[in-house]
Design a protein around this motif. Structure first.
Motif, short mmCIF file in Angstrom:
data_model
loop_
_atom_site.label_atom_id
_atom_site.label_comp_id
_atom_site.label_asym_id
_atom_site.label_seq_id
_atom_site.Cartn_x
_atom_site.Cartn_y
_atom_site.Cartn_z
N ALA A 196 0.84 -1.19 0.00
CA ALA A 196 0.00 0.00 0.00
C ALA A 196 0.88 1.25 0.00
CB ALA A 196 -0.91 0.00 1.22
N GLY A 197 0.51 2.22 -0.83
CA GLY A 197 1.28 3.44 -0.95
C GLY A 197 2.46 3.33 -1.89
N GLU A 198 2.63 2.15 -2.50
CA GLU A 198 3.76 1.94 -3.43
C GLU A 198 3.29 1.26 -4.71
OE1 GLU A 198 7.10 0.04 -1.57
OE2 GLU A 198 6.79 1.07 0.36
N LEU A 199 2.15 1.70 -5.22
CA LEU A 199 1.59 1.06 -6.41
C LEU A 199 2.50 1.19 -7.61
CD1 LEU A 199 -2.22 1.96 -6.28
CD2 LEU A 199 -0.98 0.12 -5.12
N ALA A 200 3.11 2.37 -7.77
CA ALA A 200 3.94 2.62 -8.95
C ALA A 200 5.14 1.69 -9.03
CB ALA A 200 4.40 4.08 -8.97
N ALA A 201 5.55 1.12 -7.89
CA ALA A 201 6.69 0.20 -7.88
C ALA A 201 6.34 -1.16 -8.47
CB ALA A 201 7.20 0.02 -6.45
N GLY A 202 5.07 -1.41 -8.70
CA GLY A 202 4.66 -2.68 -9.27
C GLY A 202 4.37 -3.71 -8.20
N PRO A 203 3.84 -4.85 -8.61
CA PRO A 203 3.44 -5.86 -7.64
C PRO A 203 4.62 -6.50 -6.93
CG PRO A 203 3.14 -6.68 -9.88
CD PRO A 203 3.50 -5.23 -10.00
N VAL A 204 4.45 -6.76 -5.65
CA VAL A 204 5.42 -7.52 -4.87
C VAL A 204 5.48 -8.95 -5.39
CG1 VAL A 204 5.93 -8.45 -2.57
CG2 VAL A 204 5.08 -6.12 -2.82
N ALA A 205 4.32 -9.49 -5.73
CA ALA A 205 4.24 -10.85 -6.24
C ALA A 205 2.92 -11.01 -6.99
CB ALA A 205 4.33 -11.87 -5.10
N THR A 206 2.89 -11.99 -7.87
CA THR A 206 1.66 -12.38 -8.56
C THR A 206 1.51 -13.89 -8.45
OG1 THR A 206 2.81 -12.53 -10.68
CG2 THR A 206 1.69 -10.45 -10.19
N ALA A 207 0.31 -14.36 -8.68
CA ALA A 207 0.05 -15.80 -8.72
C ALA A 207 -0.91 -16.05 -9.87
CB ALA A 207 -0.53 -16.29 -7.40
N TRP A 208 -0.66 -17.08 -10.67
CA TRP A 208 -1.45 -17.30 -11.88
C TRP A 208 -1.98 -18.72 -11.95
CZ3 TRP A 208 -2.99 -13.51 -15.03
CH2 TRP A 208 -2.30 -12.29 -14.97
N ALA A 209 -3.23 -18.84 -12.36
CA ALA A 209 -3.83 -20.14 -12.65
C ALA A 209 -3.51 -20.51 -14.10
CB ALA A 209 -5.34 -20.10 -12.44
N ASN A 210 -3.77 -21.75 -14.45
CA ASN A 210 -3.57 -22.19 -15.84
C ASN A 210 -4.81 -21.99 -16.69
OD1 ASN A 210 -0.88 -23.09 -15.44
ND2 ASN A 210 -1.62 -25.02 -14.58
N GLU A 211 -5.85 -21.40 -16.11
CA GLU A 211 -7.10 -21.18 -16.83
C GLU A 211 -7.73 -19.89 -16.34
OE1 GLU A 211 -10.06 -24.15 -15.79
OE2 GLU A 211 -8.89 -24.63 -14.00
N GLN A 212 -8.78 -19.48 -17.03
CA GLN A 212 -9.47 -18.26 -16.65
C GLN A 212 -10.75 -18.60 -15.90
OE1 GLN A 212 -9.83 -15.40 -19.75
NE2 GLN A 212 -11.09 -13.99 -18.57
N PHE A 213 -10.91 -18.00 -14.72
CA PHE A 213 -12.10 -18.19 -13.91
C PHE A 213 -13.13 -17.12 -14.26
CE2 PHE A 213 -8.60 -19.53 -10.87
CZ PHE A 213 -8.66 -20.86 -11.26
N PRO A 214 -14.38 -17.30 -13.85
CA PRO A 214 -15.41 -16.30 -14.17
C PRO A 214 -15.06 -14.91 -13.64
CG PRO A 214 -16.43 -18.32 -13.43
CD PRO A 214 -14.97 -18.47 -13.18
N PHE A 215 -15.43 -13.91 -14.41
CA PHE A 215 -15.27 -12.52 -14.00
C PHE A 215 -16.11 -12.27 -12.75
CE2 PHE A 215 -16.79 -8.16 -13.93
CZ PHE A 215 -15.65 -7.43 -14.15
N GLY A 216 -15.56 -11.52 -11.78
CA GLY A 216 -16.27 -11.27 -10.54
C GLY A 216 -16.56 -9.81 -10.30
N PHE A 217 -17.52 -9.51 -9.45
CA PHE A 217 -17.83 -8.14 -9.06
C PHE A 217 -17.13 -7.76 -7.76
CE2 PHE A 217 -21.87 -8.60 -11.65
CZ PHE A 217 -21.48 -7.68 -12.60
N HIS A 218 -17.58 -8.35 -6.63
CA HIS A 218 -17.12 -7.90 -5.33
C HIS A 218 -16.71 -9.07 -4.45
CE1 HIS A 218 -18.60 -3.88 -6.24
NE2 HIS A 218 -19.76 -4.41 -6.56
N GLY A 219 -15.87 -8.75 -3.45
CA GLY A 219 -15.44 -9.78 -2.52
C GLY A 219 -14.95 -9.19 -1.22
N CYS A 220 -14.29 -10.03 -0.41
CA CYS A 220 -13.76 -9.61 0.87
C CYS A 220 -12.56 -10.48 1.21
CB CYS A 220 -14.81 -9.69 1.98
SG CYS A 220 -15.34 -11.37 2.38
N PHE A 221 -11.66 -9.95 2.04
CA PHE A 221 -10.53 -10.72 2.51
C PHE A 221 -10.72 -11.00 4.00
CE2 PHE A 221 -6.26 -11.13 4.38
CZ PHE A 221 -5.76 -12.15 3.58
N VAL A 222 -10.54 -12.26 4.37
CA VAL A 222 -10.67 -12.68 5.76
C VAL A 222 -9.33 -13.21 6.21
CG1 VAL A 222 -11.88 -14.17 7.38
CG2 VAL A 222 -13.11 -13.25 5.40
N GLY A 223 -8.66 -12.47 7.07
CA GLY A 223 -7.35 -12.87 7.56
C GLY A 223 -7.45 -14.07 8.49
N ALA A 224 -6.37 -14.87 8.53
CA ALA A 224 -6.38 -16.06 9.40
C ALA A 224 -6.27 -15.64 10.85
CB ALA A 224 -5.21 -16.97 9.02
#
Length: 485
Positions: free
Chosen positions: A457-485
């Motif tokens: 956060a606050g460092e968007l221009a530096a680019g992503p810290v990491a990415t993760a990719w699937a081998n296929e495309q999942f359905p387009f989504g609207f909204h969600g939430c993150f639930v920390g462990a």
């Protein structure tokens, strides 16, 4: 609290949505067929390929809701809002990322699975020989958002009830009735949390000449505390709302409902009319003030905060309602098509003097949608993140960026993934060492793959810290939430 008969009398007859037929459109060229309607009933748990170093302190689950199934037995729905909901879960643990997904087992989905075809009218399109809807949940696809309230996870629509979902298996527990008096009433996809842990939400009731907004207040465990139906001066479309320390903030748009062939065709944008800002006092649920503003249209809001006697809140504001019909259709006029700049919103800050009722609007000159904030600082002025593009004359406007914008200071930053990447809703998340990140899904349209991107956060221009990719495309989504462990 009124009993059901009294409450229904307040809002008018509790009839089902009046929805009719609409011709199908072609699929938007920017996504694969699978991204919209040719999907399995579930995606088993798989591990994504990680590029870069995924922080081991960021542990939890990103839940997303997607309108996934738009095709059955040769019929294809033509509007994203008509796809059956699918809950996707991205699990972050041990520096790895895993994905699984499951359809929401609504009444509609189970009945149509059994019949082998679509049975009910949608909001923007309709199958052949549709059955009548008995109430607002008969054709509820639970496809807009997924939200954790208390210890429960809910799949949310906007014109009917919530469905509770098992957060681990993604199985559907069933439809939620906040009490026996409130069955089948609208409960929007955008509940908001208060400082004391309570949850607020709205339901827009615009039928039968009895326009009302239903205000819900739930406690921290998602049990109903209060509900009230508030009369509206016009039957305008409302998708979400804003919340400040003192007020529930409604924007009753100039997209006016008059019963027509189907739900979306029943709305008519009155460019010469007005929209209304309605401030509802959280203490007694009375209308504190109604302020007329020029005609506009809005789906989503940034946060609201109060500076002395001044109330401030942001909205992603449109000049008309074309985005609702054409923009979310799956044809060549789709907002997902390249260079679809006719659907630009602008993130604008409204400032209202609570004593005088005078207001002013401050323009950002940024088209920013799916706005989100740090929920731990919800009632403070802060940077808003979203996906969008500049709207100033002469600005590059042929692709979306990941954006951050502070409505008071004007500070902004962005990251450009390139023209082949579609960005989905970004969220602020926090790691175990209190490091704040921005997390979002994205799609590579050339490779037809879905990914996850993580920024500091606050460092968007530096680019992503990491990415993760699937081998296929999942359905387009609207909204969600993150639930920390």
């Amino acid at each position: 609290m009124p009993n059901r008969r009294q409450f229904i009398q307040q809002i008018g007859a509790a009839s089902a949505l009046g929805l009719g037929a609409k011709a199908g459109l072609g699929l938007a060229s920017t996504h694969s067929d699978k991204a919209f309607h040719q999907v399995p009933k579930q995606f088993p748990r798989t591990r994504l390929r990680v590029d870069g170093k995924w922080p081991s302190d960021l542990v939890g689950n990103l839940y997303r809701n997607s309108p996934a199934m738009l095709e059955r037995n040769g019929f294809q729905h033509s509007h994203l809002f008509d796809g059956d909901g699918m809950i996707q879960r991205f699990t972050l643990e041990g520096g790895q990322v895993f994905h699984q997904a499951q359809m929401v087992a609504t009444h509609k989905y189970l009945a149509e699975e059994d019949a082998g075809r679509f049975l009910y009218r949608g909001l923007g399109s309709s199958p052949p020989n549709p059955r009548p809807s008995r109430n607002n949940d008969t054709a509820n696809p639970a496809n807009i958002s997924v939200r954790k309230m208390g210890n429960k996870l809910f799949a949310l629509w906007e014109a009917g009830s919530a469905y509770e979902i098992d957060p681990d298996t993604l199985a559907t527990y069933g439809r939620v009735d906040w009490n026996d008096d409130l069955k089948h009433l609208p409960f929007s996809a955008h509940p908001l949390r208060d400082e004391n842990g309570d949850w607020w939400n709205i339901g827009s009731w615009i039928y039968g000449g009895q326009a009302r907004t239903i205000i819900y207040q739930l406690d921290a465990k998602a049990n109903l505390k209060r509900v009230k139906a508030i009369p509206m001066q016009q039957a305008g479309y409302m998708h979400a709302f804003a919340l400040s320390p003192r007020f529930v903030i409604l924007v009753n748009t100039a997209n006016i409902y008059r019963a027509g062939e189907n739900y979306f065709d029943s709305f008519h944008y009155d460019s010469k009319g007005k929209s209304e800002i309605v401030l509802v006092d959280k203490n007694d649920l009375s209308v504190f003030k109604t302020i007329d503003i020029p005609a506009n249209f809005v789906f989503h809001f940034g946060n609201a905060f109060e500076l002395g006697d001044e109330l401030c809140f942001s909205m992603a504001e449109y000049k008309n309602a074309d985005i609702m019909n054409q923009g979310l259709g799956l044809g060549p006029q789709s907002a997902f098509a390249k260079d679809a700049t006719q659907y630009n919103s602008e993130l604008n800050l409204y400032r209202i003097n609570l004593k005088s009722g005078q207001w002013r609007k401050e323009h950002s000159q940024l088209s920013l949608e799916f706005p989100n904030i740090k929920e731990s600082q919800a009632f403070s002025a802060q940077a808003i993140i979203g996906m969008g593009r500049p709207v100033a004359p002469g600005a590059k406007a042929d692709q979306d960026y990941l954006l951050s914008y502070h409505p008071l200071t004007g500070e902004q930053e962005h990251y450009d993934f390139g023209e082949n990447i579609t960005i989905e809703e970004p969220l602020y998340v926090r790691g175990g060492n209190d490091q704040e990140y921005v997390l979002h899904t994205l799609a590579d349209r050339d490779k037809q793959q879905t990914g996850l991107a993580l920024f500091k956060a606050g460092e968007l221009a530096a680019g992503p810290v990491a990415t993760a990719w699937a081998n296929e495309q999942f359905p387009f989504g609207f909204h969600g939430c993150f639930v920390g462990a």
